[in-house]
Design a protein around this motif. Structure first.
Motif, mmCIF file in Angstrom:
data_model
loop_
_atom_site.group_PDB
_atom_site.id
_atom_site.type_symbol
_atom_site.label_atom_id
_atom_site.label_comp_id
_atom_site.label_asym_id
_atom_site.label_seq_id
_atom_site.Cartn_x
_atom_site.Cartn_y
_atom_site.Cartn_z
ATOM 1 N N MET A 48 -0.828 2.438 -11.544
ATOM 2 C CA MET A 48 -1.158 1.674 -10.339
ATOM 3 C C MET A 48 -2.374 2.279 -9.639
ATOM 4 O O MET A 48 -3.219 1.574 -9.106
ATOM 5 C CB MET A 48 0.044 1.623 -9.387
ATOM 6 C CG MET A 48 1.138 0.676 -9.863
ATOM 7 S SD MET A 48 2.579 0.614 -8.768
ATOM 8 C CE MET A 48 1.997 -0.483 -7.475
ATOM 9 N N GLN A 49 -2.460 3.598 -9.676
ATOM 10 C CA GLN A 49 -3.582 4.248 -8.985
ATOM 11 C C GLN A 49 -4.875 4.186 -9.794
ATOM 12 O O GLN A 49 -5.935 4.549 -9.285
ATOM 13 C CB GLN A 49 -3.218 5.693 -8.627
ATOM 14 C CG GLN A 49 -2.064 5.731 -7.638
ATOM 15 C CD GLN A 49 -1.910 7.050 -6.918
ATOM 16 O OE1 GLN A 49 -2.558 8.034 -7.243
ATOM 17 N NE2 GLN A 49 -1.030 7.075 -5.931
ATOM 18 N N LEU A 53 -9.839 1.422 -5.468
ATOM 19 C CA LEU A 53 -9.937 0.843 -4.121
ATOM 20 C C LEU A 53 -11.266 0.111 -4.028
ATOM 21 O O LEU A 53 -12.248 0.539 -4.625
ATOM 22 C CB LEU A 53 -9.932 1.953 -3.067
ATOM 23 C CG LEU A 53 -8.606 2.464 -2.538
ATOM 24 C CD1 LEU A 53 -8.863 3.580 -1.540
ATOM 25 C CD2 LEU A 53 -7.810 1.348 -1.882
ATOM 26 N N PRO A 54 -11.325 -0.993 -3.286
ATOM 27 C CA PRO A 54 -12.622 -1.642 -3.100
ATOM 28 C C PRO A 54 -13.568 -0.719 -2.326
ATOM 29 O O PRO A 54 -13.115 0.177 -1.624
ATOM 30 C CB PRO A 54 -12.277 -2.887 -2.286
ATOM 31 C CG PRO A 54 -10.953 -2.625 -1.671
ATOM 32 C CD PRO A 54 -10.235 -1.677 -2.570
ATOM 33 N N GLN B 31 -10.693 0.797 5.832
ATOM 34 C CA GLN B 31 -10.928 -0.590 5.408
ATOM 35 C C GLN B 31 -10.590 -0.827 3.929
ATOM 36 O O GLN B 31 -9.928 -1.826 3.606
ATOM 37 C CB GLN B 31 -12.374 -1.005 5.740
ATOM 38 C CG GLN B 31 -12.725 -2.438 5.357
ATOM 39 C CD GLN B 31 -13.286 -2.551 3.957
ATOM 40 O OE1 GLN B 31 -13.894 -1.604 3.468
ATOM 41 N NE2 GLN B 31 -13.065 -3.686 3.299
ATOM 42 N N PRO B 32 -11.031 0.059 2.993
ATOM 43 C CA PRO B 32 -10.706 -0.233 1.590
ATOM 44 C C PRO B 32 -9.197 -0.320 1.337
ATOM 45 O O PRO B 32 -8.732 -1.193 0.604
ATOM 46 C CB PRO B 32 -11.322 0.951 0.837
ATOM 47 C CG PRO B 32 -12.437 1.423 1.729
ATOM 48 C CD PRO B 32 -11.896 1.255 3.121
ATOM 49 N N ARG B 33 -8.431 0.564 1.975
ATOM 50 C CA ARG B 33 -6.984 0.590 1.774
ATOM 51 C C ARG B 33 -6.330 -0.652 2.402
ATOM 52 O O ARG B 33 -5.448 -1.268 1.816
ATOM 53 C CB ARG B 33 -6.411 1.885 2.372
ATOM 54 C CG ARG B 33 -5.169 2.387 1.713
ATOM 55 C CD ARG B 33 -4.960 3.872 1.943
ATOM 56 N NE ARG B 33 -5.632 4.692 0.941
ATOM 57 C CZ ARG B 33 -5.194 4.863 -0.316
ATOM 58 N NH1 ARG B 33 -4.098 4.263 -0.728
ATOM 59 N NH2 ARG B 33 -5.864 5.629 -1.152
ATOM 60 N N TYR B 36 -7.245 -3.674 0.262
ATOM 61 C CA TYR B 36 -6.484 -3.709 -0.990
ATOM 62 C C TYR B 36 -5.086 -4.263 -0.740
ATOM 63 O O TYR B 36 -4.610 -5.135 -1.455
ATOM 64 C CB TYR B 36 -6.397 -2.298 -1.586
ATOM 65 C CG TYR B 36 -5.767 -2.252 -2.967
ATOM 66 C CD1 TYR B 36 -6.567 -2.262 -4.112
ATOM 67 C CD2 TYR B 36 -4.386 -2.191 -3.129
ATOM 68 C CE1 TYR B 36 -6.010 -2.221 -5.373
ATOM 69 C CE2 TYR B 36 -3.813 -2.158 -4.395
ATOM 70 C CZ TYR B 36 -4.634 -2.172 -5.511
ATOM 71 O OH TYR B 36 -4.067 -2.138 -6.755
ATOM 72 N N GLN B 50 -10.491 -10.212 4.268
ATOM 73 C CA GLN B 50 -11.504 -9.618 5.149
ATOM 74 C C GLN B 50 -11.284 -10.049 6.597
ATOM 75 O O GLN B 50 -11.454 -9.250 7.518
ATOM 76 C CB GLN B 50 -12.908 -10.017 4.683
ATOM 77 C CG GLN B 50 -13.378 -9.190 3.496
ATOM 78 C CD GLN B 50 -14.571 -9.807 2.793
ATOM 79 O OE1 GLN B 50 -15.156 -10.775 3.267
ATOM 80 N NE2 GLN B 50 -14.931 -9.234 1.656
ATOM 81 N N GLN B 141 4.105 -0.998 -3.975
ATOM 82 C CA GLN B 141 2.678 -0.703 -3.852
ATOM 83 C C GLN B 141 2.430 0.394 -2.810
ATOM 84 O O GLN B 141 1.634 1.295 -3.022
ATOM 85 C CB GLN B 141 1.934 -1.986 -3.470
ATOM 86 C CG GLN B 141 0.433 -1.878 -3.603
ATOM 87 C CD GLN B 141 -0.228 -3.222 -3.391
ATOM 88 O OE1 GLN B 141 0.063 -4.194 -4.093
ATOM 89 N NE2 GLN B 141 -1.102 -3.297 -2.410
ATOM 90 N N PHE B 145 0.909 3.173 -4.890
ATOM 91 C CA PHE B 145 -0.554 3.108 -4.762
ATOM 92 C C PHE B 145 -0.987 3.930 -3.555
ATOM 93 O O PHE B 145 -1.932 4.703 -3.625
ATOM 94 C CB PHE B 145 -1.029 1.659 -4.623
ATOM 95 C CG PHE B 145 -2.529 1.537 -4.635
ATOM 96 C CD1 PHE B 145 -3.245 1.626 -5.815
ATOM 97 C CD2 PHE B 145 -3.235 1.379 -3.445
ATOM 98 C CE1 PHE B 145 -4.635 1.560 -5.833
ATOM 99 C CE2 PHE B 145 -4.621 1.304 -3.446
ATOM 100 C CZ PHE B 145 -5.314 1.388 -4.651
ATOM 101 N N ASP B 146 -0.258 3.793 -2.451
ATOM 102 C CA ASP B 146 -0.641 4.482 -1.215
ATOM 103 C C ASP B 146 0.113 5.796 -1.017
ATOM 104 O O ASP B 146 -0.158 6.506 -0.046
ATOM 105 C CB ASP B 146 -0.420 3.564 -0.017
ATOM 106 C CG ASP B 146 -1.305 2.323 -0.071
ATOM 107 O OD1 ASP B 146 -2.524 2.472 0.088
ATOM 108 O OD2 ASP B 146 -0.800 1.219 -0.309
#
Ligand SMILES: [Zn+2]
Lengths: 190, 200
Positions: A48-49, A53-54, B31-33, B36, B50, B141, B145-146
């Motif tokens: 997943m990682q 990230l954008p 912002q990226p996190r 996402y 956005q 997630q 992910f975080d």
């Protein structure tokens, strides 16, 4: 001990309190089933990682800062374009440093202040009327750009980016600063 | 307390005092996190995400003074993002499948860890994550992910700790089931609803 199944994800992502960690580690030493589950969860997390990230949304930031400024304006009145005076003064200092006085740089194909290398690239920029000085400084910091002349009669500033930097990329960054930059054009070098 | 939490608390304090540069620093960090999280929840709709993130960061600016330090700054911002997301989805009356969480069946799993290690397998995993009910996908997630702790996840998605655990439990089972079905060719990535939970 029964299988600490609920705690395994927190064990894998490193958020389990230290005391609980030890208990899990002790259990894992003797439990094949939980070891396998930890392996699967760790693989899942890793995968997943892998999803990147954008990148920071620079236009979004410009939009946010404009909204913030608009809100500020409602509480405090500020003369539009107040920063122009400050910037013009800063430009005068820079220009004086280079010992060059110019009023027509925008008509010339190449403009090079003394003491600058020929590799230096330049970008012509027109800022949005309502852009704040802080915004412009922040933007210039980002591309490591420096105002070397301006404003011209047309309101254009000449920005130098450091030797070795991608001038195209800098121009793109400037151009995409919504709410700060109206236009940005690369000066042709020779 | 980690360094980044302390730093972000200081930045938030500066924002509360009207420091726009501090807001820009937080924007770069968050912002990226936020994007996402919101974008994956909006089915990849970048523009809508956005807009939501813009609203969140504007609220960070407006409400920084009200941040009480009871949670981590990022958790606070993520929870605002989650609230905006819920509002947004309600406004557009999109389907929210939170409450019909399917019971995972007992299933022969095979080697699912090996199944998600290659690049083909990464596509499988993405597919299976997309198939999860929203609530489960949010929880898994945020956990993986975080790398959030359960109590932080509970705060972000605004539900009891027990619900977080249940959702993660179901998400794990559902992912295994979906991956294993894909590996055995029981369903494929081409099917729009391939390997989605079957209503019982
Ligand atoms: Zn066990």
């Amino acid at each position: 001990m029964k299988h600490p199944d609920d705690d395994l994800p927190a064990f894998v992502n490193g958020t389990l309190p230290a005391s609980d960690r030890e208990a899990i580690q002790a259990h894992l030493a003797g439990c094949e089933q939980c070891r396998e589950e930890v392996h699967w969860l760790a693989t899942l997390r890793e995968q997943m990682q892998n999803d990147p990230l954008p990148a920071v949304n620079e236009m979004g930031m410009a939009r946010l800062m404009k909204a913030v400024r608009d809100e500020e304006k409602q509480t405090a009145t500020s003369a539009p374009g107040w920063w122009r005076g400050a910037l013009a003064a800063a430009v005068l200092v820079v220009v004086a440093q280079f010992g060059v006085i110019t009023s027509q740089w925008q008509q010339e194909t190449v403009y090079r202040p003394l003491g600058e290398t020929v590799e230096d690239a330049r970008i012509q920029v027109r800022f949005v009327e309502t852009a704040s000085e802080a915004q412009i400084r922040e933007l210039l910091d980002r591309v490591e750009g420096q105002i070397v002349a301006g404003p011209s009669a047309l309101g254009l500033y000449l920005i130098a980016v450091p030797e070795g930097a991608s001038v195209e990329q800098a121009a793109t960054t400037l151009r995409s600063a919504e709410g700060i930059v109206e236009q940005a054009m690369v000066e042709s070098a020779e | 307390m980690t360094d980044s939490v302390a730093e972000e608390q200081a930045l938030l304090q500066a924002v509360a005092d009207g420091d726009q540069r501090a807001l820009q620093t937080l924007y770069r960090r968050w912002q990226p996190r936020l994007q996402y999280y919101v974008q994956s929840r909006l089915g990849g709709d970048a523009a809508a995400a956005q807009d939501v993130v813009h609203e969140v960061m504007l609220d960070v600016w407006r409400q920084a003074g009200r941040f009480e330090g009871r949670s981590k700054p990022l958790t606070w911002a993520m929870s605002m993002a989650h609230n905006k997301l819920v509002d947004y989805l309600r406004k557009w009356s999109r389907e929210d499948s939170h409450d019909n969480v399917p019971e995972p069946e007992d299933h022969e799993e095979g080697d699912t860890a090996a199944a998600i290690q290659g690049s083909q397998e990464a596509a499988y995993l993405h597919h299976c994550i997309r198939q999860l009910p929203d609530g489960q996908r949010d929880a898994i997630q945020l956990a993986f992910f975080d790398d959030m702790a359960y109590p932080d996840i509970a705060e972000v998605i605004d539900c009891p700790l027990g619900t977080v655990k249940t959702r993660i439990f179901h998400a794990r089972a559902q992912l295994k089931r979906c991956l294993s079905a894909l590996m055995k060719g029981l369903c494929s990535l081409d099917e729009p609803d391939g390997c989605s939970p079957r209503p019982s």
